[in-house]
Design a protein around this motif. Sequence first.
Motif, PDB file in Angstrom:
ATOM      1  N   GLY A 210      -7.756  -8.558  -0.825  1.00 13.65           N
ATOM      2  CA  GLY A 210      -7.714  -7.221  -0.963  1.00 13.65           C
ATOM      3  C   GLY A 210      -6.742  -6.633  -1.723  1.00 13.65           C
TER       4      GLY A 210
ATOM      5  N   ASP B 250      -4.606 -14.678  -9.187  1.00 11.40           N
ATOM      6  CA  ASP B 250      -5.631 -13.587  -9.345  1.00 11.40           C
ATOM      7  C   ASP B 250      -6.593 -13.887  -7.873  1.00 11.40           C
ATOM      8  OD1 ASP B 250      -4.685 -12.686 -11.770  1.00 11.40           O
ATOM      9  OD2 ASP B 250      -6.164 -13.602 -13.152  1.00 11.40           O
TER      10      ASP B 250
ATOM     11  N   THR C  59      -7.273 -11.411  -4.844  1.00 10.11           N
ATOM     12  CA  THR C  59      -8.567 -10.826  -4.675  1.00 10.11           C
ATOM     13  C   THR C  59      -9.105 -11.207  -3.318  1.00 10.11           C
ATOM     14  OG1 THR C  59      -9.224 -11.246  -7.072  1.00 10.11           O
ATOM     15  CG2 THR C  59     -11.068 -11.182  -5.416  1.00 10.11           C
TER      16      THR C  59
ATOM     17  N   ARG D 199       0.789  -1.180  -0.185  1.00 17.86           N
ATOM     18  CA  ARG D 199       0.001  -0.035  -0.174  1.00 17.86           C
ATOM     19  C   ARG D 199       0.947   1.391  -0.046  1.00 17.86           C
ATOM     20  NH1 ARG D 199      -2.914  -3.526   3.453  1.00 17.86           N
ATOM     21  NH2 ARG D 199      -4.932  -4.277   2.519  1.00 17.86           N
TER      22      ARG D 199
ATOM     23  N   ALA E 160       2.405   1.644  -3.406  1.00 13.84           N
ATOM     24  CA  ALA E 160       1.484   2.054  -4.491  1.00 13.84           C
ATOM     25  C   ALA E 160       1.315   3.461  -4.421  1.00 13.84           C
ATOM     26  CB  ALA E 160       0.183   1.082  -4.071  1.00 13.84           C
TER      27      ALA E 160
ATOM     28  N   PRO F 266      -1.842  -5.022 -10.292  1.00 16.40           N
ATOM     29  CA  PRO F 266      -2.624  -5.764 -11.435  1.00 16.40           C
ATOM     30  C   PRO F 266      -1.668  -6.303 -12.504  1.00 16.40           C
ATOM     31  CG  PRO F 266      -2.384  -3.158 -11.803  1.00 16.40           C
ATOM     32  CD  PRO F 266      -2.037  -3.627 -10.292  1.00 16.40           C
ATOM     33  N   GLU F 267      -0.627  -6.140 -12.309  1.00 14.94           N
ATOM     34  CA  GLU F 267       0.615  -6.692 -13.251  1.00 14.94           C
ATOM     35  C   GLU F 267       1.147  -8.003 -12.539  1.00 14.94           C
ATOM     36  OE1 GLU F 267       1.245  -5.831 -16.486  1.00 14.94           O
ATOM     37  OE2 GLU F 267       0.504  -3.902 -16.143  1.00 14.94           O
ATOM     38  N   ARG F 268       0.774  -9.111 -13.404  1.00 15.16           N
ATOM     39  CA  ARG F 268       0.949 -10.602 -12.791  1.00 15.16           C
ATOM     40  C   ARG F 268       1.507 -11.477 -13.967  1.00 15.16           C
ATOM     41  NH1 ARG F 268      -5.122 -10.173 -10.678  1.00 15.16           N
ATOM     42  NH2 ARG F 268      -4.868  -8.041  -9.464  1.00 15.16           N
TER      43      ARG F 268
ATOM     44  N   ALA G 248      -5.660  -7.037  -4.987  1.00 10.56           N
ATOM     45  CA  ALA G 248      -5.882  -7.251  -6.440  1.00 10.56           C
ATOM     46  C   ALA G 248      -5.638  -5.750  -7.082  1.00 10.56           C
ATOM     47  CB  ALA G 248      -7.158  -8.042  -6.802  1.00 10.56           C
ATOM     48  N   ASP G 249      -6.485  -4.883  -6.624  1.00 11.79           N
ATOM     49  CA  ASP G 249      -6.377  -3.538  -7.375  1.00 11.79           C
ATOM     50  C   ASP G 249      -5.029  -2.781  -7.398  1.00 11.79           C
ATOM     51  OD1 ASP G 249      -8.973  -3.675  -8.088  1.00 11.79           O
ATOM     52  OD2 ASP G 249      -9.818  -2.529  -6.415  1.00 11.79           O
ATOM     53  N   LEU G 250      -4.306  -3.144  -6.180  1.00 10.62           N
ATOM     54  CA  LEU G 250      -3.042  -2.432  -6.350  1.00 10.62           C
ATOM     55  C   LEU G 250      -1.984  -3.402  -6.955  1.00 10.62           C
ATOM     56  CD1 LEU G 250      -3.004  -1.710  -2.458  1.00 10.62           C
ATOM     57  CD2 LEU G 250      -3.579  -0.174  -4.290  1.00 10.62           C
TER      58      LEU G 250
END
Length: 227
Positions: free
Chosen positions: A129, A122, A126, A101, A104, A135-137, A131-133
């Motif tokens: 919590g 993924d 998810t 966090r 980011a 996104p590159e995987r 996933a949004d931070l």
Amino acid sequence: MGEAGAAPVEAVLWDLDGVLVDSEALLFEAERQVFAEAGVDLTAEVKAGFVGLGGTEVLAALAAHYGIEADLPRWVERKMDLVHALYPGLQAFEPTSTLVRELAAAGMPMAVASGSPLSAIDASLTAVGLADLLPERVSVDQVGAGKPAPDVFLAAARRLGVAPEHCVVIEDAVPGVLAAKAAGMRCIAIPSITDPLDPRFEQADLLIRDGMAAVDATTLLTWVGVR
């Protein structure tokens, strides 16, 4: 920051299992059940020697250890079915979640580079919590070889558009540390198994010898040059 004179950090590459999510026990339980169905009693002591290998590689290595023939595609599918059933109990590690966090918020490019299938990456992110931070995987299934080969880390760096020498990898297992160094990247090691501590962890640029319990997010932020 990092080592004196080192190239500035422009990206952080995360291992998943044992670093971002407390999934090693979950993965072991799924693997234990797979081997039980094959008539083998997989023990935690045996599994400890194979932590850090990718999903397919670990099953192949354990089968070789026990001298049994594995139907790897079927075993991988069965393992993932079992893992998905256990996801509701998945927890994030607070120190590394805090670090994600903070990084980011500071605008640090990041990616997850894991030996797990992309669906598992993924689902894990998810579930906790993050996933949004992140996104590159990159999954081992998308590259030529798993850790300790450098492929997943090099692919993640290319995706971010950052040269390897400007990347820092955060890992919990020896194969990941070796992969990071083979990729020409710096590595922070937070061992998931500290007793005994594998001497190969000494190759890391920053070693948190006592594992996740000793991680201080502020110290790591300072090390990567964010604070």
